[in-house]
Design a protein around this motif. Sequence first.
Motif, PDB file in Angstrom:
ATOM      1  N   SER A 772       0.829  -1.208   0.000  1.00 28.69           N
ATOM      2  CA  SER A 772       0.000   0.000   0.000  1.00 28.69           C
ATOM      3  C   SER A 772       0.866   1.262   0.000  1.00 28.69           C
ATOM      4  CB  SER A 772      -0.914   0.027   1.232  1.00 28.69           C
ATOM      5  OG  SER A 772      -1.536   1.281   1.357  1.00 28.69           O
ATOM      6  N   PRO A 773       0.493   2.293  -0.778  1.00 28.71           N
ATOM      7  CA  PRO A 773       1.244   3.551  -0.781  1.00 28.71           C
ATOM      8  C   PRO A 773       1.139   4.295   0.553  1.00 28.71           C
ATOM      9  CG  PRO A 773      -0.774   3.789  -2.045  1.00 28.71           C
ATOM     10  CD  PRO A 773      -0.631   2.325  -1.727  1.00 28.71           C
ATOM     11  N   LEU A 774       0.202   3.899   1.397  1.00 27.35           N
ATOM     12  CA  LEU A 774       0.055   4.586   2.674  1.00 27.35           C
ATOM     13  C   LEU A 774       1.197   4.264   3.634  1.00 27.35           C
ATOM     14  CD1 LEU A 774      -3.787   4.329   3.425  1.00 27.35           C
ATOM     15  CD2 LEU A 774      -2.519   6.162   2.332  1.00 27.35           C
ATOM     16  N   PRO A 777       5.817   7.557   3.912  1.00 27.86           N
ATOM     17  CA  PRO A 777       5.586   8.846   4.597  1.00 27.86           C
ATOM     18  C   PRO A 777       5.432  10.012   3.618  1.00 27.86           C
ATOM     19  CG  PRO A 777       7.360   7.633   5.654  1.00 27.86           C
ATOM     20  CD  PRO A 777       7.048   6.901   4.398  1.00 27.86           C
ATOM     21  N   GLU A 778       6.178   9.996   2.525  1.00 32.21           N
ATOM     22  CA  GLU A 778       6.059  11.093   1.554  1.00 32.21           C
ATOM     23  C   GLU A 778       4.663  11.122   0.928  1.00 32.21           C
ATOM     24  OE1 GLU A 778       9.092  11.016  -1.384  1.00 32.21           O
ATOM     25  OE2 GLU A 778      10.740  11.178   0.065  1.00 32.21           O
ATOM     26  N   PHE A 779       4.146   9.966   0.647  1.00 32.53           N
ATOM     27  CA  PHE A 779       2.798   9.887   0.089  1.00 32.53           C
ATOM     28  C   PHE A 779       1.766  10.385   1.105  1.00 32.53           C
ATOM     29  CE2 PHE A 779      -1.253   7.826  -0.746  1.00 32.53           C
ATOM     30  CZ  PHE A 779      -1.396   7.949  -2.131  1.00 32.53           C
ATOM     31  N   LEU A 780       1.908   9.935   2.351  1.00 30.41           N
ATOM     32  CA  LEU A 780       0.965  10.325   3.388  1.00 30.41           C
ATOM     33  C   LEU A 780       0.975  11.840   3.643  1.00 30.41           C
ATOM     34  CD1 LEU A 780       0.920   7.715   6.297  1.00 30.41           C
ATOM     35  CD2 LEU A 780      -0.994   8.527   4.948  1.00 30.41           C
ATOM     36  N   ASN A 781       2.138  12.462   3.469  1.00 26.65           N
ATOM     37  CA  ASN A 781       2.266  13.898   3.740  1.00 26.65           C
ATOM     38  C   ASN A 781       1.869  14.770   2.553  1.00 26.65           C
ATOM     39  OD1 ASN A 781       3.187  13.832   6.453  1.00 26.65           O
ATOM     40  ND2 ASN A 781       5.221  13.196   5.750  1.00 26.65           N
ATOM     41  N   ASP A 782       1.654  14.154   1.413  1.00 20.25           N
ATOM     42  CA  ASP A 782       1.262  14.910   0.223  1.00 20.25           C
ATOM     43  C   ASP A 782      -0.272  14.952   0.150  1.00 20.25           C
ATOM     44  OD1 ASP A 782       0.621  15.793  -2.390  1.00 20.25           O
ATOM     45  OD2 ASP A 782       2.556  15.096  -3.148  1.00 20.25           O
ATOM     46  N   LYS A 783      -0.844  16.076   0.557  1.00 18.42           N
ATOM     47  CA  LYS A 783      -2.310  16.166   0.649  1.00 18.42           C
ATOM     48  C   LYS A 783      -2.976  16.046  -0.712  1.00 18.42           C
ATOM     49  CE  LYS A 783      -2.661  18.595   5.028  1.00 18.42           C
ATOM     50  NZ  LYS A 783      -3.296  19.698   5.794  1.00 18.42           N
ATOM     51  N   LYS A 784      -2.322  16.558  -1.745  1.00 21.68           N
ATOM     52  CA  LYS A 784      -2.900  16.483  -3.076  1.00 21.68           C
ATOM     53  C   LYS A 784      -3.000  15.026  -3.534  1.00 21.68           C
ATOM     54  CE  LYS A 784      -2.454  18.442  -7.708  1.00 21.68           C
ATOM     55  NZ  LYS A 784      -1.655  19.348  -8.597  1.00 21.68           N
TER      56      LYS A 784
END
Length: 860
Positions: A772-774, A777-784
Amino acid sequence: MSLSKLLESKGFQLINSQYTSLLYTDAEQETGIILDTHLYGENKPSYPYHEYTGWQNMLMHKFARLYRFIDDEDPENRRHVALILDEIDDEYDFRQFGTDRQINEIDPTRPEYNFESLFEQVYGSQYLHALEREHQYVDLVGKSRYVDYLLKTTNAKIAIELNGEAFHHPLVISRKKYQSQLLKQNSLMKDGIKVYRWSNAGMSDEKKFADQMRLYFGQKGTLCEKPSANQFRDISFSLFKHQQAALEDIQNGRAKGKSTFLLVLPTGTGKTEVFIADYSEQRRLGNAKRALVIVPFKDLREQTKERFLERDHSLITSSDISDLKADVIVQTTQAIQRHFSSLSSDHFDYIVVDEAHHAPAQGLKRVLEHFNPKTLLGCTATDKRLDQKDLAEIFGRYQLNMTLEEAIKQKLLPPIRAFRLESNIDFSQVRFNGKEFVKSDLNRSVILPSRDQLIVDVISKYFDQVDSDTGQSLSALQGVIFCVDVKHAKRLAVLLNEHMISAEAVSATSREGLKKYKEGKLRFLCACDLLNEGWDAPNTSIVVMARPTMSKVLYMQQLGRGTRNHPGKEALYAIDVVDSYGSAALQPWSLHSIFNLSDYRPFADVFNPNEAPVGEEIILDHLYEHERNLRPIKLFNFEEEFGDFINDEQLARELFVSTGTVKNWVKNQSVLPDKQLPFGNKTLNYYKQDRVDEIRNEKNLKLRSETTRRDDFFEFLEQRDYTFSFKIIFLLLMLKHADKTGEVSLPMLRDDYQAFYKSLLAKYGKAEKSNSPLNNPEFLNDKKLLTKSILQNPFEKFERKSFMYHAKDLDKLAFDAFLWEKLEIGDVELIREQMIEDGRSYFDKHIEAGAFRTEVFESV
């Protein structure tokens, strides 16, 4: 006794609350009462107006009757409550406030235009006639009020109010204004008319609003589609004649075929005796079985009943307008206006309006338009001759079922003469979003100097030149040019002035030209949108459609700027700017496509093109360079071709699948459209209505409808289909943040979604399965990216089943209106319990066995 105690004493129970309000219901749950508890004290809460109206609309639909009161001891408020709850039965004399909005509010406001456009999308243009704009209504205290729309269905009448927050939000307006608003609403409900309210914000989510209309108003078959128009009776005046002479005048007029009379006799000369004597004679001749006498005051009502009985003891008199045993019914203006619509148009053979000069035109118009008696008699004592015109307006009208075309053919409205101004502007690449042309494309393709010059040239040539043969011109005619936007309107105004034709651009923020136009000091207005908010100028003789539109509502409203009669006005000239559409079959509306007219002669009466030129048309005939032959034109009438078909989106809704799914079926040819319409670089697909069941069976889809939505939702949840945990957490957050209307702020949900998975990542070193991409951390912090992921994965699963939808303009997610309506408080708790149970099982299996307690889910 407090209002809450009063309601409890009457058997009402408190069942819910919302913001500043408490909700009570009776034992049968037929009647709901909203009690506003602390609107005008200190520490007022804050909430959006569309949430106020959304909650109330849901309750209005749920209960057979819904009332709303302010919870305080103000005497007027307590009297209002007592009137509604039948504790008192006061009668009030009629009171007219303000002016006639039927005359002064000709054009729709922006919320009204939005409503009409969306209503047309849901029900079709033929059902616009079911909406009566500016419906007059008399409230429980005798005050004349107006409802934005009255929707007529086969089962009931529905009042529709389209509100601005600054004028209607109880937290913004004064207590006095809010009390008046509630009196109006409760009076309508007391008479069995439900009231639904929307603001622009409430209508901005078109999908949700369309669902709400279907839910609250019903399906097409329940709406009344027959249009109506006014006709005029031939009136006989009898002025300052005494009793016998007045009677002879009435009888002579009747012998000539007249049935409507205006009698003006000075006070004290026996007006009452005249109409009693005339009624008695008509009754003896068998021409008047049942009579109605309308008086302005209660005292006069009783006096008039006594006078009838003095003349004839055998008469049965009453004040109940539905009393079938009564010979003569005498009632006040206020009472008549509250109840007349329940009677047939021929219920009374003889109608008298006594003291007619006291009765406002606005108050009686609808009553007298509704009834069609054998004799209609108005009596007044006023010697003001100016009153005759107003009285003629009141008594002369009656209602006909008639289209605009029929009204023009019967010369009730001016004829329309058309001119098709052909340009070479390529329109084939202008995009169509399903209901209108994309404005940015219109700006690029339509706002061109060469096209504007063509418009000015036509006006200059035909409406600003002198006919060399007759010396006449049409340079005194005034008109309106409808433009794409403010920039377009300003450019056209400048160009007209350069050609010595006075013009100004007008918009919502620039209205200086309106007054000059009405005063005849300005020839043309260039408008970037509907001229609304009460603007009325019958002097408009020319309308130029310089803004292509696929909205029949918009076209007809713009055309309507010139369809009123005016002294010296011979015709309305409608100039359609006809652009080049290439191979596209879909074309904007024009006068000829609106009325399905396939023959065209420049400047000829569109409904009588073969008639010999007269008046102004002779001047235009001389000015026109070519032969004005009647020639066929190629028309595409969208309604005629596709009116009974449904498009991709409508088919998807019928089948409860996504629009993308339908488009994929067409792409892989597993479903073939019945018709396809090329438009620019797109192809629009259409299907016969009876194909819905066929396609459903082919795709092995279960029959689903709004009535099964709740059961479908629980069936979906019972499948427990979790590739990841996304659906579980997403649904918990939707339930956590949903307001009373089922809406959730997407940024708010995303932030909680992000926080939950970040907490898992911090505590366990991973937030989900390893793929999962979740877990990144970089993915989780990217709101877009996270927002995009939410919309693509958990949300899309619910959207595809029509359980939720995305209001993009509002940046909100929302439960489907039908589903949210069906969900009870107990249902919500059941769903939460299942999601928490399923979540614990999922995370124990995929992250850390046995570690996930219920407390982990407290944040969601």
